[in-house]
Design an enzyme around this catalytic site. Structure first.
Site, PDB file in Angstrom:
ATOM      1  N   HIS A 191      -7.426   8.481   3.215  1.00 53.05           N
ATOM      2  CA  HIS A 191      -6.824   7.678   2.154  1.00 53.05           C
ATOM      3  C   HIS A 191      -6.154   8.576   1.124  1.00 53.05           C
ATOM      4  CE1 HIS A 191      -6.160   4.350  -0.511  1.00 53.05           C
ATOM      5  NE2 HIS A 191      -6.962   4.820  -1.444  1.00 53.05           N
ATOM      6  N   ASP A 208      -5.245   4.624  -7.531  1.00 54.47           N
ATOM      7  CA  ASP A 208      -5.722   4.382  -6.173  1.00 54.47           C
ATOM      8  C   ASP A 208      -5.232   3.003  -5.747  1.00 54.47           C
ATOM      9  OD1 ASP A 208      -7.137   3.737  -3.857  1.00 54.47           O
ATOM     10  OD2 ASP A 208      -8.969   4.724  -4.519  1.00 54.47           O
ATOM     11  N   CYS A 259      -1.263   3.465   2.028  1.00 52.42           N
ATOM     12  CA  CYS A 259      -1.720   4.218   0.858  1.00 52.42           C
ATOM     13  C   CYS A 259      -0.795   5.389   0.538  1.00 52.42           C
ATOM     14  CB  CYS A 259      -3.150   4.707   1.059  1.00 52.42           C
ATOM     15  SG  CYS A 259      -3.401   5.748   2.520  1.00 52.42           S
TER      16      CYS A 259
END
Length: 300
Positions: A191, A208, A259
């Site tokens: 990620h 995030d 991501c």
């Protein structure tokens, strides 16, 4: 693709032709295409073709952030994705010594995970953009994807010596404290996240796209900034008083693959001094646009 379109333009009437037809005629393009239909029109001048993008609706066309690709650029991206051997070198960026193969570029196909090479070249292009037009963009530094891993991989999770020579003024032409913002990609196994040293506002930020929080990353960077400014002879900074912000009002991903795209677009928009005015629905467009920019070795 040119021969295929020539064939299509011989058809009668006004018809839409999906790229699935392309796969039937050109079996070497066996992977999932960009998914954009062609619109074939007939007028007094004859037949013409254009690529439709029905899914994407520009949100802020004034800033030119969501302009659809020109037909020839869309065709070039499609060929770069699907037009040959995955080992073929498509881009060589001499200043950074980054080489992008077709296999590397294919990480920008929807559903794929971005790799280090594509991310790092995009960040290099953001810096080149700023150098071309210094008055239009914030003064920024863009660390590559390996920086934080080296910084946080020493004894007790910190190793300044491992990155000490990355930021000499002779190498950069400036010191970090002279920047408005410093961008730090953060890789968490599978990620991508982003940390920002906002020098101008004396703030450490963590972004995030899955909504995660990691204050430890910001503490490591706060320690780094103090040691970095001391080592480079700048005015010593006590960053213990700087704000730590776990940014929560930001666009979030709605799948398991974007991501990396969110991370580089957070960087792009913040380096422009803009709010994060995009969403998951823009990611397929951003993937194509990023591929086109990498092929041109230029980000606008």
């Amino acid at each position: 693709m040119g021969n295929f379109l020539s064939h299509l333009l011989q058809r009668k009437g006004d018809d839409r032709v999906n790229l699935n037809d392309f796969k039937k005629s050109h079996k070497r393009f066996s992977q999932e295409p960009l998914g954009l239909p062609f619109l074939i029109r007939k007028d007094d001048r004859g037949y013409s073709a254009s690529v439709l993008n029905r899914k994407f609706k520009p949100k802020d066309d004034r800033k030119g952030l969501f302009h659809s690709l020109k037909y020839e650029d869309d065709e070039e991206v499609f060929h770069a994705f699907y037009g040959g051997n995955s080992q073929e070198i498509l881009v060589s960026h001499e200043p950074s010594n980054i080489v992008i193969s077709r296999g590397d570029l294919q990480c920008l196909i929807p559903g794929a995970w971005l790799n280090d090479e594509v991310i790092n070249l995009y960040l290099e292009l953001l810096k080149e953009r700023e150098r071309r037009e210094p008055g239009k963009f914030l003064k920024c530094h863009f660390f590559n994807t390996f920086f934080f891993e080296k910084l946080a991989n020493g004894k007790n999770g910190y190793n300044f010596e491992a990155v000490r020579r990355w930021t000499t003024k002779k190498k950069l032409g400036y010191t970090l404290i002279e920047c408005d913002k410093v961008f730090v990609p953060i890789h968490k196994k599978k990620h991508w996240c982003l940390a920002v040293i906002n020098v101008k506002d004396e703030t450490f930020q963590y972004l995030d796209s899955l909504g995660g929080k990691d204050i430890h990353v910001l503490e490591v960077l706060a320690r780094y900034l103090m040691e970095e400014t001391r080592d480079k002879g700048d005015t010593e900074i006590d960053s213990t008083s700087w704000k730590r912000e776990l940014v929560d009002e930001l666009p979030l991903q709605k799948n398991g693959s974007d991501c990396g795209m969110f991370m580089i677009k957070y960087t792009d928009f913040y380096s422009r001094g803009l709010k994060l005015c995009f969403s998951q629905e823009n990611m397929d467009y951003f993937r194509k646009k990023t591929a086109e920019e990498i092929l041109r070795r230029r980000v606008e």
